[in-house]
Design a protein around this motif. Structure first.
Motif, PDB file in Angstrom:
ATOM      1  N   PHE A   8       0.968  -1.307   0.015  1.00 39.80           N
ATOM      2  CA  PHE A   8      -0.103   0.159  -0.258  1.00 39.80           C
ATOM      3  C   PHE A   8       0.923   1.215  -0.119  1.00 39.80           C
ATOM      4  CE2 PHE A   8      -1.414   3.662   2.549  1.00 39.80           C
ATOM      5  CZ  PHE A   8      -2.798   3.760   2.001  1.00 39.80           C
ATOM      6  N   TYR A   9       1.861   1.287   0.962  1.00 38.56           N
ATOM      7  CA  TYR A   9       2.706   2.690   0.998  1.00 38.56           C
ATOM      8  C   TYR A   9       3.330   2.802  -0.549  1.00 38.56           C
ATOM      9  CZ  TYR A   9       1.613   2.164   5.873  1.00 38.56           C
ATOM     10  OH  TYR A   9       0.990   1.970   7.275  1.00 38.56           O
ATOM     11  N   PHE A  10       4.115   1.780  -0.667  1.00 41.65           N
ATOM     12  CA  PHE A  10       4.926   1.677  -2.120  1.00 41.65           C
ATOM     13  C   PHE A  10       4.128   2.335  -3.155  1.00 41.65           C
ATOM     14  CE2 PHE A  10       7.389  -1.083   1.028  1.00 41.65           C
ATOM     15  CZ  PHE A  10       8.347  -0.113   1.196  1.00 41.65           C
ATOM     16  N   ASP A  11       2.854   1.451  -3.518  1.00 38.99           N
ATOM     17  CA  ASP A  11       2.007   1.783  -4.445  1.00 38.99           C
ATOM     18  C   ASP A  11       1.584   3.319  -4.134  1.00 38.99           C
ATOM     19  OD1 ASP A  11       2.277  -0.868  -5.460  1.00 38.99           O
ATOM     20  OD2 ASP A  11       0.399  -1.492  -4.574  1.00 38.99           O
ATOM     21  N   ASN A  12       1.230   3.580  -3.183  1.00 40.15           N
ATOM     22  CA  ASN A  12       0.795   4.938  -2.969  1.00 40.15           C
ATOM     23  C   ASN A  12       1.910   6.327  -3.429  1.00 40.15           C
ATOM     24  OD1 ASN A  12       0.424   7.679  -1.277  1.00 40.15           O
ATOM     25  ND2 ASN A  12      -1.610   6.742  -1.085  1.00 40.15           N
ATOM     26  N   MET A  55      -5.335  14.016  -1.247  1.00 40.25           N
ATOM     27  CA  MET A  55      -5.996  12.857  -0.662  1.00 40.25           C
ATOM     28  C   MET A  55      -5.126  11.406  -0.450  1.00 40.25           C
ATOM     29  SD  MET A  55      -8.995  13.906  -0.071  1.00 40.25           S
ATOM     30  CE  MET A  55      -7.822  15.601   0.608  1.00 40.25           C
ATOM     31  N   LYS A  56      -4.244  11.170  -1.633  1.00 38.40           N
ATOM     32  CA  LYS A  56      -3.495  10.189  -1.551  1.00 38.40           C
ATOM     33  C   LYS A  56      -2.502  10.184  -0.136  1.00 38.40           C
ATOM     34  CE  LYS A  56      -3.273   8.886  -6.240  1.00 38.40           C
ATOM     35  NZ  LYS A  56      -4.164  10.011  -6.928  1.00 38.40           N
ATOM     36  N   LYS A  57      -2.032  11.384   0.016  1.00 41.38           N
ATOM     37  CA  LYS A  57      -1.126  11.669   1.098  1.00 41.38           C
ATOM     38  C   LYS A  57      -1.649  11.241   2.573  1.00 41.38           C
ATOM     39  CE  LYS A  57      -0.304  15.778   2.724  1.00 41.38           C
ATOM     40  NZ  LYS A  57       0.200  17.070   2.809  1.00 41.38           N
ATOM     41  N   HIS A  58      -2.904  11.830   2.592  1.00 42.81           N
ATOM     42  CA  HIS A  58      -3.883  11.700   3.804  1.00 42.81           C
ATOM     43  C   HIS A  58      -4.517  10.155   3.827  1.00 42.81           C
ATOM     44  CE1 HIS A  58      -4.015  15.995   4.616  1.00 42.81           C
ATOM     45  NE2 HIS A  58      -4.856  16.353   3.272  1.00 42.81           N
ATOM     46  N   GLU A  59      -4.353   9.254   2.908  1.00 40.20           N
ATOM     47  CA  GLU A  59      -4.603   8.070   3.002  1.00 40.20           C
ATOM     48  C   GLU A  59      -3.592   7.456   3.503  1.00 40.20           C
ATOM     49  OE1 GLU A  59      -5.353   6.506  -0.818  1.00 40.20           O
ATOM     50  OE2 GLU A  59      -7.357   7.648  -0.963  1.00 40.20           O
ATOM     51  N   VAL A  60      -2.275   7.687   3.442  1.00 42.83           N
ATOM     52  CA  VAL A  60      -0.889   7.234   3.653  1.00 42.83           C
ATOM     53  C   VAL A  60      -0.879   7.446   5.262  1.00 42.83           C
ATOM     54  CG1 VAL A  60       1.503   7.407   3.975  1.00 42.83           C
ATOM     55  CG2 VAL A  60       0.346   6.891   1.761  1.00 42.83           C
ATOM     56  N   LEU A  61      -1.114   8.653   5.592  1.00 45.01           N
ATOM     57  CA  LEU A  61      -1.130   9.141   6.945  1.00 45.01           C
ATOM     58  C   LEU A  61      -2.188   8.284   7.853  1.00 45.01           C
ATOM     59  CD1 LEU A  61      -0.302  12.875   6.683  1.00 45.01           C
ATOM     60  CD2 LEU A  61       1.297  11.009   7.144  1.00 45.01           C
ATOM     61  N   ASP A  62      -3.376   8.227   7.323  1.00 45.11           N
ATOM     62  CA  ASP A  62      -4.518   7.554   8.025  1.00 45.11           C
ATOM     63  C   ASP A  62      -3.981   6.208   8.246  1.00 45.11           C
ATOM     64  OD1 ASP A  62      -5.926  10.048   8.262  1.00 45.11           O
ATOM     65  OD2 ASP A  62      -7.192   9.335   6.605  1.00 45.11           O
ATOM     66  N   ARG A  63      -3.360   5.494   7.190  1.00 44.53           N
ATOM     67  CA  ARG A  63      -3.103   4.043   7.312  1.00 44.53           C
ATOM     68  C   ARG A  63      -1.794   4.023   8.383  1.00 44.53           C
ATOM     69  NH1 ARG A  63      -3.561  -0.190   3.638  1.00 44.53           N
ATOM     70  NH2 ARG A  63      -2.205  -2.059   4.430  1.00 44.53           N
ATOM     71  N   LEU A  64      -1.190   4.811   8.147  1.00 50.53           N
ATOM     72  CA  LEU A  64       0.097   4.768   9.231  1.00 50.53           C
ATOM     73  C   LEU A  64      -0.418   4.813  10.746  1.00 50.53           C
ATOM     74  CD1 LEU A  64       3.251   4.549   9.230  1.00 50.53           C
ATOM     75  CD2 LEU A  64       3.433   7.032   9.106  1.00 50.53           C
ATOM     76  N   ALA A  65      -1.216   5.881  10.741  1.00 53.05           N
ATOM     77  CA  ALA A  65      -1.644   5.872  12.282  1.00 53.05           C
ATOM     78  C   ALA A  65      -2.225   4.670  13.127  1.00 53.05           C
ATOM     79  CB  ALA A  65      -2.804   6.966  12.341  1.00 53.05           C
ATOM     80  N   LYS A  66      -2.820   3.636  12.170  1.00 53.02           N
ATOM     81  CA  LYS A  66      -3.344   2.423  12.691  1.00 53.02           C
ATOM     82  C   LYS A  66      -2.269   1.336  12.517  1.00 53.02           C
ATOM     83  CE  LYS A  66      -7.832   4.215  10.893  1.00 53.02           C
ATOM     84  NZ  LYS A  66      -8.779   4.001   9.796  1.00 53.02           N
ATOM     85  N   GLU A  67      -1.145   1.500  11.829  1.00 55.26           N
ATOM     86  CA  GLU A  67      -0.236   0.513  11.409  1.00 55.26           C
ATOM     87  C   GLU A  67       0.557   0.077  12.613  1.00 55.26           C
ATOM     88  OE1 GLU A  67       0.415  -2.301   9.065  1.00 55.26           O
ATOM     89  OE2 GLU A  67       0.395  -0.565   7.753  1.00 55.26           O
TER      90      GLU A  67
END
Length: 207
Positions: A8-12, A55-67
């Motif tokens: 997910f991160y690398f594709d983003n 929006m893609k940047k925010h998706e990364v940060l949201d995912r990272l907060a739960k990782e």
């Protein structure tokens, strides 16, 4: 190859770099076929690309907060995501300056600098494709060097273009407007180099 759960991160990162390439191409098309009266519409379209990247940047940060365990250090993911997003922001800044400064005619030097920006963005995209497999890739170093070289080329064009303004133009409004635009074009290349710097740092940490 990155684990499926880490992809997910690398594709983003790659998708955000593709947004930067799209933005740079739109900037080039706008400057090459410049029509002042249609600039507002093209600026709106470019802003849509910039918003998509945000929006893609925010998706990364949201995912990272739960990782629980991210594939690389959290601060590196944040830094890389923000720096990739900055490229698109800087491209939009160039078009904004063209609009705000009420430019009616494009300086030839701006087209040369925009070509370098496009090549920088393409190199960043290639870099991030390789970065997905950074522990095995043998091409990352060469791509980082290429981006550094392109940034130096942008620096040289910036110096020459600004000098040309002061030596060839007696119009202070033109000088002020275009010096501003050239500064922002050079910042696009700087933003690309910052991405390469973060990637290089991650490689060093994981060597």
């Amino acid at each position: 190859m990155a684990k499926k759960q880490d992809s997910f991160y690398f594709d983003n990162f790659i998708a955000c770099a593709e947004d930067s390439c799209r933005a740079a191409e739109m900037l080039k098309e706008t400057l090459e076929g410049f029509q002042p009266d249609s600039l507002q519409g093209r600026l709106d379209r470019l802003h849509e690309i910039e918003h998509s990247a945000d929006m893609k940047k925010h998706e990364v940060l949201d995912r990272l907060a739960k990782e629980f365990i991210p594939p690389i250090e959290r601060e590196d993911i944040v830094s890389l995501s923000q720096n990739i997003d900055n490229i698109t922001d800087k491209v939009e800044d160039v078009m904004l300056r063209v609009y705000m400064n009420n430019v009616r005619e494009i300086e030839p030097g701006a087209l040369k600098m925009t070509d370098v920006v496009i090549r920088c963005c393409q190199a960043v995209r290639e870099l991030l494709v390789e970065f997905k497999d950074f522990k095995r890739s043998k091409n990352l170093k060469g791509l980082i060097i290429r981006i550094n070289d392109l940034e130096e080329e942008s620096d040289k064009l910036f110096i020459q273009n600004v000098r040309n303004l002061y030596t060839e133009s007696g119009d202070p409004i033109r000088i002020i407007a275009w010096r501003d635009i050239f500064i922002y074009l050079e910042r696009c290349a700087d933003a690309c180099e910052h991405v390469a710097d973060v990637v290089e740092s991650v490689i060093m940490k994981n060597s």
